[in-house]
Design a protein around this motif. Structure first.
Motif, mmCIF file in Angstrom:
data_model
loop_
_atom_site.group_PDB
_atom_site.id
_atom_site.type_symbol
_atom_site.label_atom_id
_atom_site.label_comp_id
_atom_site.label_asym_id
_atom_site.label_seq_id
_atom_site.Cartn_x
_atom_site.Cartn_y
_atom_site.Cartn_z
ATOM 1 N N LYS A 34 0.838 -1.139 -0.003
ATOM 2 C CA LYS A 34 0.004 0.090 0.154
ATOM 3 C C LYS A 34 1.022 1.122 -0.019
ATOM 4 N N PHE A 35 0.187 2.331 -0.577
ATOM 5 C CA PHE A 35 1.217 3.516 -0.536
ATOM 6 C C PHE A 35 1.313 4.238 0.888
ATOM 7 N N VAL A 36 2.372 4.749 1.078
ATOM 8 C CA VAL A 36 2.549 5.435 2.294
ATOM 9 C C VAL A 36 1.874 6.699 2.317
ATOM 10 N N LYS A 37 1.247 6.833 3.421
ATOM 11 C CA LYS A 37 0.285 7.966 3.664
ATOM 12 C C LYS A 37 1.062 9.112 3.456
ATOM 13 N N GLY A 38 0.563 10.019 2.708
ATOM 14 C CA GLY A 38 1.270 11.262 2.539
ATOM 15 C C GLY A 38 2.485 11.448 1.546
ATOM 16 N N MET A 39 2.926 9.971 0.937
ATOM 17 C CA MET A 39 3.900 9.885 0.039
ATOM 18 C C MET A 39 3.530 9.082 -1.034
ATOM 19 N N GLU A 40 1.900 9.269 -1.466
ATOM 20 C CA GLU A 40 1.385 8.218 -2.518
ATOM 21 C C GLU A 40 2.122 8.447 -3.875
ATOM 22 N N ASN A 41 2.337 7.363 -4.562
ATOM 23 C CA ASN A 41 3.096 7.446 -5.796
ATOM 24 C C ASN A 41 4.564 7.488 -5.783
ATOM 25 N N ARG A 42 4.974 7.625 -4.481
ATOM 26 C CA ARG A 42 6.243 7.748 -4.329
ATOM 27 C C ARG A 42 7.259 6.407 -3.521
ATOM 28 N N TYR A 43 6.211 6.183 -2.317
ATOM 29 C CA TYR A 43 6.601 4.844 -1.776
ATOM 30 C C TYR A 43 5.507 4.146 -1.396
ATOM 31 N N GLU A 44 5.943 2.568 -1.131
ATOM 32 C CA GLU A 44 4.965 1.773 -0.680
ATOM 33 C C GLU A 44 5.610 0.923 0.560
ATOM 34 N N VAL A 45 4.564 0.586 1.533
ATOM 35 C CA VAL A 45 4.965 -0.237 2.571
ATOM 36 C C VAL A 45 4.068 -1.346 2.411
ATOM 37 N N SER A 46 4.695 -2.601 2.736
ATOM 38 C CA SER A 46 4.027 -4.015 2.763
ATOM 39 C C SER A 46 3.773 -4.556 4.166
ATOM 40 N N TYR A 63 14.613 -0.704 16.576
ATOM 41 C CA TYR A 63 13.633 -0.249 15.767
ATOM 42 C C TYR A 63 14.199 0.057 14.348
ATOM 43 N N LYS A 64 13.505 -0.598 13.282
ATOM 44 C CA LYS A 64 13.685 -0.315 11.924
ATOM 45 C C LYS A 64 13.380 0.885 11.613
ATOM 46 N N ARG A 65 13.945 1.847 10.942
ATOM 47 C CA ARG A 65 13.607 3.001 10.252
ATOM 48 C C ARG A 65 14.233 3.354 9.303
ATOM 49 N N ILE A 66 13.818 4.538 8.345
ATOM 50 C CA ILE A 66 14.201 5.018 7.107
ATOM 51 C C ILE A 66 14.299 6.449 7.163
ATOM 52 N N LYS A 67 15.110 6.887 6.273
ATOM 53 C CA LYS A 67 14.873 8.628 6.169
ATOM 54 C C LYS A 67 14.185 8.645 4.766
ATOM 55 N N LEU A 68 13.195 9.402 4.544
ATOM 56 C CA LEU A 68 12.561 9.570 3.434
ATOM 57 C C LEU A 68 12.013 11.265 3.064
ATOM 58 N N SER A 69 12.222 11.420 1.902
ATOM 59 C CA SER A 69 11.646 12.802 1.656
ATOM 60 C C SER A 69 10.497 12.628 0.841
ATOM 61 N N LYS A 70 9.214 13.567 1.267
ATOM 62 C CA LYS A 70 7.984 13.523 0.635
ATOM 63 C C LYS A 70 8.349 13.837 -0.927
ATOM 64 N N ASP A 71 8.859 14.863 -1.191
ATOM 65 C CA ASP A 71 9.002 15.236 -2.827
ATOM 66 C C ASP A 71 10.317 15.039 -3.532
ATOM 67 N N GLY A 72 11.180 14.429 -2.656
ATOM 68 C CA GLY A 72 12.585 14.395 -3.153
ATOM 69 C C GLY A 72 13.523 15.762 -2.890
ATOM 70 N N LYS A 115 13.202 13.092 6.391
ATOM 71 C CA LYS A 115 12.526 13.011 8.021
ATOM 72 C C LYS A 115 12.771 11.467 8.256
ATOM 73 N N THR A 116 12.949 10.988 9.410
ATOM 74 C CA THR A 116 13.192 9.790 9.944
ATOM 75 C C THR A 116 11.553 9.143 10.041
ATOM 76 N N TYR A 117 11.229 8.095 9.578
ATOM 77 C CA TYR A 117 10.040 7.236 9.738
ATOM 78 C C TYR A 117 10.482 5.848 10.310
ATOM 79 N N TYR A 118 9.717 5.470 11.237
ATOM 80 C CA TYR A 118 9.715 3.995 11.737
ATOM 81 C C TYR A 118 8.912 3.047 10.961
ATOM 82 N N ILE A 119 9.256 1.921 10.430
ATOM 83 C CA ILE A 119 8.506 1.066 9.681
ATOM 84 C C ILE A 119 7.382 0.594 10.471
ATOM 85 N N HIS A 120 7.301 0.224 11.771
ATOM 86 C CA HIS A 120 6.251 -0.422 12.293
ATOM 87 C C HIS A 120 4.952 0.770 12.360
ATOM 88 N N ARG A 121 5.435 2.087 12.192
ATOM 89 C CA ARG A 121 4.304 3.093 12.199
ATOM 90 C C ARG A 121 3.487 2.914 10.785
#
Length: 164
Positions: A3-15, A38-47, A52-58
């Motif tokens: 599914k698309f990551v909320k707020g970052m549709e068409n950019r990232y997907e989470v399983s 905790y697993k995490r990743i830094k993502l940019s909403k628009d590139g 910003k750091t996002y936690y995968i469980h969230r």
């Protein structure tokens, strides 16, 4: 399932298995792990904006688990912070999260604490959240009081606060 990551549709997907991928290339992204697992990743909403750091469980919980009561925390049912499958996650309150951790011995700091108010009442609390809600404060303030880092409680009509 993806599914698309909320707020970052068409950019990232989470399983539902706790993976993250680029929505265009379908490339699965490498995750980092913080010092407490905790697993995490830094993502940019628009590139272009600062990542910003996002936690995968969230991200998994936001995408796959309904939260009708608007609970603020995501709990790992099996206590394994690396197990970010949707079946292992649930929305909980701060208090529910603290109680779950205590039940299985994860939180070292837990001790009930006692508060003596200026009007003579003495009350025992099981969680910082209980007193924080009662006084309209943050849990962090209560923690600072309990650890002797501030005497701000004196301004709140409390004579003393200490672990039982």
């Amino acid at each position: 399932m993806w599914k698309f990551v909320k707020g970052m549709e068409n950019r990232y997907e989470v399983s539902d298995k706790g993976e993250l991928r680029n929505a265009q290339t379908k490339h699965v992204l490498a995750l980092d792990e913080n010092n407490i697992g905790y697993k995490r990743i830094k993502l940019s909403k628009d590139g272009f904006e600062k990542p910003k750091t996002y936690y995968i469980h969230r991200l998994v919980a936001e995408a796959f688990i309904d939260n009708p009561d608007n609970k603020p925390c995501v709990n790992h049912k099996d206590l394994d912070r690396r197990n970010n499958t949707v079946e292992n996650l649930e929305w909980v309150t701060y208090k529910e999260n603290e109680i779950h951790s205590r039940k299985y011995g994860v939180v070292k700091e837990y001790k009930p604490f006692c508060v003596t108010f200026c009007d003579g009442r003495t009350c025992q609390y099981e969680s910082k959240e209980e007193l924080a809600i009662e006084l309209g404060l943050t849990r962090a303030s209560i923690k600072m009081w309990l650890h002797g880092k501030t005497k701000g409680y004196l301004k709140r009509g409390i004579i003393s606060i200490s672990y039982v």
